[in-house]
Motif scaffolding. Sequence first.
Motif, PDB file in Angstrom:
ATOM      1  N   GLU A 115       0.808  -1.228   0.000  1.00 22.42           N
ATOM      2  CA  GLU A 115       0.000   0.000   0.000  1.00 22.42           C
ATOM      3  C   GLU A 115       0.837   1.273   0.000  1.00 22.42           C
ATOM      4  OE1 GLU A 115      -2.189  -0.977   3.581  1.00 22.42           O
ATOM      5  OE2 GLU A 115      -1.073   0.490   4.764  1.00 22.42           O
ATOM      6  N   ARG A 134     -12.174   2.922  -5.286  1.00 21.87           N
ATOM      7  CA  ARG A 134     -12.044   1.759  -4.420  1.00 21.87           C
ATOM      8  C   ARG A 134     -11.128   1.989  -3.237  1.00 21.87           C
ATOM      9  NH1 ARG A 134     -12.347  -3.330  -6.817  1.00 21.87           N
ATOM     10  NH2 ARG A 134     -10.140  -3.738  -6.594  1.00 21.87           N
ATOM     11  N   THR A 135     -10.411   3.031  -3.240  1.00 19.77           N
ATOM     12  CA  THR A 135      -9.452   3.203  -2.154  1.00 19.77           C
ATOM     13  C   THR A 135      -9.445   4.649  -1.683  1.00 19.77           C
ATOM     14  OG1 THR A 135      -7.227   2.586  -1.457  1.00 19.77           O
ATOM     15  CG2 THR A 135      -7.395   3.721  -3.558  1.00 19.77           C
ATOM     16  N   ASP A 164      -5.495   4.743  -6.726  1.00 20.68           N
ATOM     17  CA  ASP A 164      -6.378   3.668  -7.150  1.00 20.68           C
ATOM     18  C   ASP A 164      -5.909   3.277  -8.569  1.00 20.68           C
ATOM     19  OD1 ASP A 164      -8.510   1.902  -7.354  1.00 20.68           O
ATOM     20  OD2 ASP A 164     -10.044   3.407  -6.916  1.00 20.68           O
ATOM     21  N   TYR A 215      -4.511   5.145   6.835  1.00 22.59           N
ATOM     22  CA  TYR A 215      -4.944   4.319   5.709  1.00 22.59           C
ATOM     23  C   TYR A 215      -5.132   2.875   6.155  1.00 22.59           C
ATOM     24  CZ  TYR A 215      -5.035   1.847   1.287  1.00 22.59           C
ATOM     25  OH  TYR A 215      -5.401   1.036   0.246  1.00 22.59           O
ATOM     26  N   GLN A 271      -8.496   0.517   6.076  1.00 24.08           N
ATOM     27  CA  GLN A 271      -8.583  -0.756   5.363  1.00 24.08           C
ATOM     28  C   GLN A 271      -9.047  -1.879   6.289  1.00 24.08           C
ATOM     29  OE1 GLN A 271      -8.560   0.149   2.060  1.00 24.08           O
ATOM     30  NE2 GLN A 271      -7.474  -1.775   1.767  1.00 24.08           N
ATOM     31  N   ARG A 281      -3.057  -6.908   1.417  1.00 19.44           N
ATOM     32  CA  ARG A 281      -4.457  -6.940   1.881  1.00 19.44           C
ATOM     33  C   ARG A 281      -4.922  -8.334   2.303  1.00 19.44           C
ATOM     34  NH1 ARG A 281      -3.747  -4.957  -2.715  1.00 19.44           N
ATOM     35  NH2 ARG A 281      -4.981  -6.486  -3.880  1.00 19.44           N
TER      36      ARG A 281
END
Lengths: 450, 450
Positions: free
Chosen positions: B19, B62-63, B70, B296, B300, B362
Amino acid sequence: MTHRQLNLNAFIYPTGHHEASWRHRDSTPERIYDVRYFQELARAAEAAKLDAVFFADGPALRTEVRYRPDYGLEPITTLVAMATVTTHLGLIATASTTYYEPYNLARLFSSLDHISTGRAGWNIVTTASDAAAANFGLTDHPDVQQRYARAREFVDATVKLWDSWEDDAVVADKAAGVYADPDKIHRVDVEGEYVSVRGPFNSARSPQGRPVLVQAGSSNDGRDFAAHYAEAIFTAHQRISDAQTFYTDIKSRAADAGRNPGHVKILPGLSPFLGATEAEARELQQEFNELTIVEYGLGQLQKMGRIDVSGLDLDTRVPPELFAGAGDITDNDNSRRLVFAKIVEREQPTLRRLLHKLAGARGHNVVAGTPVQVADIIEEWFTRGAADGFNIMPPQYPQGLEAFTTTVVPILQERGLFRTEYTGTTLRDHYGLPRPESQYARTLATAGTA
Amino acid sequence: MTHRQLNLNAFIYPTGHHEASWRHRDSTPERIYDVRYFQELARAAEAAKLDAVFFADGPALRTEVRYRPDYGLEPITTLVAMATVTTHLGLIATASTTYYEPYNLARLFSSLDHISTGRAGWNIVTTASDAAAANFGLTDHPDVQQRYARAREFVDATVKLWDSWEDDAVVADKAAGVYADPDKIHRVDVEGEYVSVRGPFNSARSPQGRPVLVQAGSSNDGRDFAAHYAEAIFTAHQRISDAQTFYTDIKSRAADAGRNPGHVKILPGLSPFLGATEAEARELQQEFNELTIVEYGLGQLQKMGRIDVSGLDLDTRVPPELFAGAGDITDNDNSRRLVFAKIVEREQPTLRRLLHKLAGARGHNVVAGTPVQVADIIEEWFTRGAADGFNIMPPQYPQGLEAFTTTVVPILQERGLFRTEYTGTTLRDHYGLPRPESQYARTLATAGTA
């Protein structure tokens, strides 16, 4: 400011616009699924400094494939492949507001614009086709008012998505750990009758800000829509007088809508048969017409002209009464019928002659002549308020495109009517259109001064 | 028949799967909208003889783009551009059955398959995301049963469209004036609860007959769907024992569904940090972990793990009770939560350590080691019934892909576990999957013998 110049697109139909082109001895119908074929066409169009290539489309089998190839490849993906072998050529794909969703379509065109570094255009259609409707769970297609109501909401939503990230939203500050500034990425919050999209978009603003909006509606609804949204308009006229009427109407509607009429380019279709002499050009046209298949032509006449000619002898004159009511263009569905009706009224052709007349470009203007004659027609329409340029529809690909670019384009260049080099890199540059600011940037600026 | 070999995909995430990869000094986040960047990745993957490149996707942001890029470009268009600079590499895009229409999506993948001469794959997802739902006029996303019910109808319709033109439908007989045989072009006549499509399709059958169907569901519904439809399955497992259980379950479900289990390739994610020594690899991983942004990671954890860790100190152990009920995988939404729960139960990490553990991929398996160590893990999983290959998820692009292809791939090749040359040209060839006959051709053959 430089003087006004022509905009010229190559309208692609795989083997050519003449319905029998695929049967010609020089035709290569086996290449219409070969992307290299389209890449070669793109290179040829760019070498001639054309503004753009253009693909029609619809989500259904569009032609009687027994008698003629349809488009095979999907246009946006094909244009991406064409983008990778060119650097300046504009890339315009047709897509339907009735049978797509704004978020999905906005992404495809945004991506095409990024990939091509600013060369994407979207030809907006509403698809009056029952065959398409049946591919999306509908029994018949929505009426013209509904289709255009959805189209307006759809285009508004799409433009908002394209504007969602302000141009300077991406910061990419590694040290601070800030990739993008969330204050410059906006929800779009469209809640319409037909279309609802919250956003934000999932991609940075594309090089042109917004891909160029193109439209081809000739009905009243279509013209109204075009006057409000379109930056280029594709249209079909056989005669300069009809084209002038259309041109004047659209430019004045655009002005009424508060737009700069110069930012609405009107580009009629033109399908040229070229020869060293006029007789040679006519022979070439005749050679193609002799390859036509009567059953196919009759089917097209019925489908596009909405008339029933069964029982009519090929060598009998077509009775103008068949087209009763064609003057009523309340629906796009009817606009080609009107073009056909005018031909019948003016030329009183036999059925065979009418079929040949329509075989070249389905009602678009087909001309046969020398390069100078074709250049003269282009110049006349351009200088007498009938066109800002043309959608060139070669009877056969690639031969007809090559004939046009190597014989007619140099004459137009010599006359100062067409560029000899690209002066910009984006489709907006070629069409002389400004790059629009994000509407969200404007909102904030206004808020800041309040 | 040759002995069993690994299938290896490069799972693309623009700057890398870690990430914080974009913050690394060697990263080039400014290139993620430059298609040449992706073309370079494609060339590198093909030079290493990888099976395919793969893109995730979803129709929403999405992020948290404040902290991380993204995906920017749309995957199918990006893969077309990658296709034009390669000849063998498979090209797999994710697309949602919940937020697309079968006719539109069938065309995009068919066109990708034509353009790439047989290298397209579709990773079928049902998109459990409220943000996506809000971009399509819904207030929240449909539940898992509804999504999979629609997915089944959608895939059936799509496959029928791909089969609509039999392989020999195009005749192109210029002399006879027959382009295609209408008897070999079929309506699909799907009338489902969620999806209705009449057809026929508007494109000839593509080189692979059907693009390869890929799936990533780990829930019960997802596994059932995969067992019936998927030809490759992407999955996330931290430990070989979990992967073995999944592998056995899917292969037996496929057999129960009457399929050849060898035609369902199971490809877990694997994110390798590579170094000349294990210590060097761990240092590299640590270097990336130190670039992570706590906000962040917490976001997540909350979003994917569905737990609330607010108030928890970074250096406190994460209480396993936070994951109560995660063993119940009735919904894909929950499958990553289960992966997280197992890590917490097994490793009892502090919150900081858990964030670092998840920062790499992830919840996918992150390993740090020498090329031999990573090759050993791959070989062990491959030979002990845990995997048919891997979705390689480099922490950083392009550096991590290059490290893998230049140091690990040669070891796998030397051990006879991975190809040294492509033996076929299509993605089906690489995966050892048969080219399916059109279902309409089968129907007619049966009818003919009756």
